[in-house]
Design a protein around this motif. Structure first.
Motif, PDB file in Angstrom:
ATOM      1  N   GLY A 189      41.377 -26.692   0.465  1.00 52.34           N
ATOM      2  CA  GLY A 189      41.385 -24.776   0.660  1.00 52.34           C
ATOM      3  C   GLY A 189      41.981 -24.694   2.044  1.00 52.34           C
ATOM      4  O   GLY A 189      41.155 -24.897   2.769  1.00 52.34           O
ATOM      5  N   ILE A 190      41.960 -22.843   2.763  1.00 55.29           N
ATOM      6  CA  ILE A 190      42.262 -23.021   3.811  1.00 55.29           C
ATOM      7  C   ILE A 190      41.193 -21.809   4.089  1.00 55.29           C
ATOM      8  O   ILE A 190      40.822 -21.436   2.910  1.00 55.29           O
ATOM      9  CB  ILE A 190      43.643 -21.934   3.945  1.00 55.29           C
ATOM     10  CG1 ILE A 190      44.785 -23.058   3.792  1.00 55.29           C
ATOM     11  CG2 ILE A 190      43.371 -21.172   4.863  1.00 55.29           C
ATOM     12  CD1 ILE A 190      45.726 -22.043   3.451  1.00 55.29           C
ATOM     13  N   VAL A 191      39.884 -21.817   5.259  1.00 57.93           N
ATOM     14  CA  VAL A 191      39.391 -20.740   5.238  1.00 57.93           C
ATOM     15  C   VAL A 191      39.827 -19.114   5.822  1.00 57.93           C
ATOM     16  O   VAL A 191      41.217 -19.246   5.946  1.00 57.93           O
ATOM     17  CB  VAL A 191      38.715 -21.219   6.650  1.00 57.93           C
ATOM     18  CG1 VAL A 191      37.534 -20.574   6.857  1.00 57.93           C
ATOM     19  CG2 VAL A 191      37.673 -22.662   5.525  1.00 57.93           C
ATOM     20  N   PRO A 192      39.393 -18.398   4.895  1.00 59.87           N
ATOM     21  CA  PRO A 192      39.606 -17.637   5.002  1.00 59.87           C
ATOM     22  C   PRO A 192      39.566 -16.820   6.372  1.00 59.87           C
ATOM     23  O   PRO A 192      39.316 -16.646   7.465  1.00 59.87           O
ATOM     24  CB  PRO A 192      38.751 -16.066   4.317  1.00 59.87           C
ATOM     25  CG  PRO A 192      37.741 -16.876   3.179  1.00 59.87           C
ATOM     26  CD  PRO A 192      38.069 -18.225   3.776  1.00 59.87           C
ATOM     27  N   ASP A 193      40.955 -15.715   6.741  1.00 53.96           N
ATOM     28  CA  ASP A 193      41.094 -15.257   7.643  1.00 53.96           C
ATOM     29  C   ASP A 193      40.725 -14.010   8.807  1.00 53.96           C
ATOM     30  O   ASP A 193      40.328 -13.345   7.696  1.00 53.96           O
ATOM     31  CB  ASP A 193      42.403 -14.663   7.960  1.00 53.96           C
ATOM     32  CG  ASP A 193      43.737 -14.648   8.875  1.00 53.96           C
ATOM     33  OD1 ASP A 193      42.907 -14.523   9.811  1.00 53.96           O
ATOM     34  OD2 ASP A 193      44.085 -13.306   8.911  1.00 53.96           O
ATOM     35  N   PRO A 194      40.010 -14.625   9.808  1.00 52.75           N
ATOM     36  CA  PRO A 194      38.868 -13.492   9.938  1.00 52.75           C
ATOM     37  C   PRO A 194      40.544 -12.286  10.557  1.00 52.75           C
ATOM     38  O   PRO A 194      39.501 -11.204  10.575  1.00 52.75           O
ATOM     39  CB  PRO A 194      38.649 -13.950  11.420  1.00 52.75           C
ATOM     40  CG  PRO A 194      39.037 -15.003  11.471  1.00 52.75           C
ATOM     41  CD  PRO A 194      39.836 -16.283  10.351  1.00 52.75           C
ATOM     42  N   GLY A 199      41.870 -11.506   8.003  1.00 56.35           N
ATOM     43  CA  GLY A 199      42.018 -10.444   7.124  1.00 56.35           C
ATOM     44  C   GLY A 199      43.136 -10.589   5.915  1.00 56.35           C
ATOM     45  O   GLY A 199      43.860 -10.123   4.817  1.00 56.35           O
ATOM     46  N   ARG A 200      44.230 -11.283   6.485  1.00 56.81           N
ATOM     47  CA  ARG A 200      45.672 -11.960   5.853  1.00 56.81           C
ATOM     48  C   ARG A 200      45.471 -12.538   4.517  1.00 56.81           C
ATOM     49  O   ARG A 200      43.723 -13.912   4.805  1.00 56.81           O
ATOM     50  CB  ARG A 200      46.687 -12.631   6.703  1.00 56.81           C
ATOM     51  CG  ARG A 200      48.386 -12.866   5.822  1.00 56.81           C
ATOM     52  CD  ARG A 200      48.712 -13.208   6.818  1.00 56.81           C
ATOM     53  NE  ARG A 200      49.448 -12.539   8.000  1.00 56.81           N
ATOM     54  CZ  ARG A 200      50.049 -12.747   8.535  1.00 56.81           C
ATOM     55  NH1 ARG A 200      51.363 -13.570   8.463  1.00 56.81           N
ATOM     56  NH2 ARG A 200      50.959 -11.055   9.329  1.00 56.81           N
ATOM     57  N   ASN A 201      45.166 -12.310   3.803  1.00 56.98           N
ATOM     58  CA  ASN A 201      45.139 -13.227   1.744  1.00 56.98           C
ATOM     59  C   ASN A 201      45.826 -14.278   1.969  1.00 56.98           C
ATOM     60  O   ASN A 201      46.969 -14.262   1.439  1.00 56.98           O
ATOM     61  CB  ASN A 201      45.200 -12.164   1.246  1.00 56.98           C
ATOM     62  CG  ASN A 201      44.211 -13.030   0.055  1.00 56.98           C
ATOM     63  OD1 ASN A 201      43.994 -13.885   0.396  1.00 56.98           O
ATOM     64  ND2 ASN A 201      44.547 -12.135  -1.200  1.00 56.98           N
ATOM     65  N   ARG A 208      51.286 -19.307  -2.565  1.00 60.42           N
ATOM     66  CA  ARG A 208      52.704 -19.606  -1.691  1.00 60.42           C
ATOM     67  C   ARG A 208      52.234 -19.283  -0.240  1.00 60.42           C
ATOM     68  O   ARG A 208      51.745 -19.276   0.616  1.00 60.42           O
ATOM     69  CB  ARG A 208      52.933 -18.150  -1.812  1.00 60.42           C
ATOM     70  CG  ARG A 208      53.547 -18.113  -3.665  1.00 60.42           C
ATOM     71  CD  ARG A 208      54.007 -16.141  -4.060  1.00 60.42           C
ATOM     72  NE  ARG A 208      52.615 -15.328  -2.999  1.00 60.42           N
ATOM     73  CZ  ARG A 208      52.253 -14.187  -3.829  1.00 60.42           C
ATOM     74  NH1 ARG A 208      52.731 -14.178  -4.951  1.00 60.42           N
ATOM     75  NH2 ARG A 208      51.298 -13.081  -3.537  1.00 60.42           N
ATOM     76  N   ILE A 209      53.481 -20.494   0.132  1.00 60.14           N
ATOM     77  CA  ILE A 209      53.377 -20.701   1.450  1.00 60.14           C
ATOM     78  C   ILE A 209      53.754 -18.744   2.391  1.00 60.14           C
ATOM     79  O   ILE A 209      53.147 -19.059   3.401  1.00 60.14           O
ATOM     80  CB  ILE A 209      54.609 -21.776   2.021  1.00 60.14           C
ATOM     81  CG1 ILE A 209      54.448 -23.271   1.778  1.00 60.14           C
ATOM     82  CG2 ILE A 209      54.907 -21.959   3.484  1.00 60.14           C
ATOM     83  CD1 ILE A 209      53.426 -23.912   2.688  1.00 60.14           C
ATOM     84  N   SER A 210      54.382 -18.237   1.631  1.00 60.76           N
ATOM     85  CA  SER A 210      55.121 -16.921   2.048  1.00 60.76           C
ATOM     86  C   SER A 210      53.753 -16.506   2.324  1.00 60.76           C
ATOM     87  O   SER A 210      53.806 -15.258   3.151  1.00 60.76           O
ATOM     88  CB  SER A 210      56.100 -16.360   1.619  1.00 60.76           C
ATOM     89  OG  SER A 210      55.453 -16.321   0.221  1.00 60.76           O
ATOM     90  N   ASP A 211      52.388 -16.228   1.754  1.00 60.03           N
ATOM     91  CA  ASP A 211      51.405 -15.517   2.149  1.00 60.03           C
ATOM     92  C   ASP A 211      50.841 -16.129   2.776  1.00 60.03           C
ATOM     93  O   ASP A 211      49.792 -15.388   3.515  1.00 60.03           O
ATOM     94  CB  ASP A 211      50.290 -15.494   1.046  1.00 60.03           C
ATOM     95  CG  ASP A 211      50.587 -15.233  -0.578  1.00 60.03           C
ATOM     96  OD1 ASP A 211      51.683 -14.049  -0.407  1.00 60.03           O
ATOM     97  OD2 ASP A 211      50.712 -15.919  -1.468  1.00 60.03           O
ATOM     98  N   ILE A 212      50.641 -16.995   4.351  1.00 58.27           N
ATOM     99  CA  ILE A 212      50.455 -17.347   5.198  1.00 58.27           C
ATOM    100  C   ILE A 212      51.413 -16.552   6.332  1.00 58.27           C
ATOM    101  O   ILE A 212      50.782 -16.201   6.826  1.00 58.27           O
ATOM    102  CB  ILE A 212      50.134 -19.024   5.510  1.00 58.27           C
ATOM    103  CG1 ILE A 212      49.234 -19.671   4.453  1.00 58.27           C
ATOM    104  CG2 ILE A 212      50.177 -18.850   6.555  1.00 58.27           C
ATOM    105  CD1 ILE A 212      49.722 -21.373   4.556  1.00 58.27           C
TER     106      ILE A 212
END
Ligand SMILES: CC(C)(CO)C(=O)C(=O)O
Length: 406
Positions: free
Chosen positions: A179-184, A186-188, A206-210
């Motif tokens: 899992g990816i630690v939430p982005d400081p 704010g990107r979800n 979705r990779i596109s959410d990164i």
């Protein structure tokens, strides 16, 4: 992209092998060796990694290699200045993607030495036994959330052991969940999991959410995260899946309790994983530790809920209707016990990592396993005598030679 692997034990080598198999050659994979000797030894074998799975051996080559000692000594200020500069320019010394598979207690010193090569554009994957390492890193090193690298937390159930320095036996095929630690900022990253416009079964990450594409104005900041996630998902033989971080944390807690029982007991008894639960005495210890762990997780969740509800109430929200998180069923005592008995059975032929450490006379990971649970116990006021007893006995076992034939 440039991938680096720190920790070339069985899991690190298995990972390097599988990454090399799926990544095109223009993406470099650098193995960070602990010593010159290890690097030289690897070179004499052509830098190859051999992995045996059900009697079939496959080989990968084409790795770069670095020596941790020589290349990363922070005491050489000129070198470190050069590296900082190189990193700013995105130069060859900058690390884009770093997989850490070392023993838990080696992580902080290693990261400190690699620090000049890391930035908020780097992605660090933690794939280790134990818990609390990410918290230590953010508390002691990466204090400023906006300047810290992206972090991926992963948990592994593959069983592998070394048969010679670069021969790995992939003895038990399991899976890796990350899992990816939430982005400081704010990107979800998990928007795909929460997409209510599609049925639940189609709520996929979705990779596109990164990062949507190279047109993204923040593309550089998220490029390594996107590339690392894509590379991990390509490793099909390792059954890698991207999950919501909350789910990964639950999986990590389960694995932690498995390690908090099997590892100390095998280290103390000097037996294989399959040898411990043959007595009712061992089952009693199993029940006690699982009860303590389940109680402390429940206390932690309750305290987190309280803090959250208080903050909502302060914003004027009617908190009576707000659904709160409950202890996942998989963290109840009986399901933890079932899991441990299952793991002991499927890994019955294994020598646990803790028994192996004790035999080699090197430090164990007990402080990041039972020690982590005890820290939670003291924060949330839960008594954990069985967990503490195992920790103390393992420390004694490491310090006092066994069988002194007095
Ligand atoms: C699951 C287990 C106990 C397998 O040996 C392990 O993770 C370890 O040895 O550290």
């Amino acid at each position: 992209m440039r991938f680096h692997i720190l920790g070339l034990g069985s899991i690190g080598s298995l990972l390097a092998h599988n990454l090399r198999r799926v990544l095109p050659k223009e993406h470099s994979i650098t193995l960070i060796h602990k010593t010159q000797n290890q690097a030289a030894e690897a070179l004499t074998r052509g830098g190859a990694i051999h992995v045996e799975n059900q009697g079939l051996v496959s080989t990968t080559t084409g790795f770069r290699s670095e020596v941790f000692e020589a290349s990363s000594t922070p005491s050489d200020p000129k070198k470190s200045k050069r590296k900082k500069h190189a990193q700013k320019l995105g130069g060859p010394d900058a690390i884009e993607s770093l997989f850490i598979t070392t023993k838990a207690h080696h992580t902080l010193p290693a990261i400190r030495r690699l620090l000049p090569r890391l930035s908020s554009n780097t992605t660090v994957v933690l794939l280790q036994n134990g818990m609390g390492i990410y918290e230590e890193l953010t508390h002691d090193i990466f204090r400023n959330p906006e300047q810290r690298p992206h972090f991926i937390l992963a948990t592994n159930t593959h069983g592998a052991f070394r048969k010679g320095s670069h021969n790995i036996v992939h003895a038990g095929v399991g899976n890796i969940a990350f899992g990816i630690v939430p982005d400081p900022l704010g990107r979800n990253f998990e928007a795909g999991f929460e997409n209510k416009t599609v049925p639940r079964t189609e709520q996929n990450p979705r990779i596109s959410d990164i990062s949507p594409s190279a047109d993204d104005p923040s593309f550089d900041r998220y490029k390594s995260l996107r590339g690392t996630v894509a590379a991990m998902l390509l490793m099909e033989p390792l059954n890698v899946s991207w999950r919501p971080i909350a789910q990964v944390q639950t999986a990590m807690r389960r694995k932690l309790v498995v390690n908090a029982v099997i590892n100390p007991l095998t280290a103390l008894m000097g037996c294989r994983n399959g040898g411990i639960f043959t007595t009712t005495a061992a089952r009693r210890i199993l029940q006690r530790v699982c009860q303590e762990a389940s109680d402390v997780f429940a206390a932690q969740i309750k305290a987190d809920n309280k803090t959250w509800l208080e903050s909502l109430a302060a914003d004027g929200v009617d908190t009576n209707r707000v659904p709160v998180e409950r202890l996942p069923r998989s963290l109840t005592r009986s399901l933890l016990e079932d899991e441990i008995l299952h793991v002991a059975e499927v890994t019955k032929g294994n020598i646990s990592s803790m028994l192996s450490d004790v035999r080699r006379g090197i430090p164990t990971e007990i402080d990041y396993i039972n020690g982590y649970l005890l820290k939670l116990g003291s924060t949330y006021h839960v008594d954990m005598p069985a967990t503490a007893m195992l920790l103390n006995l393992v420390k004694m076992r490491s310090a006092i030679p066994l069988d002194q034939m007095l």
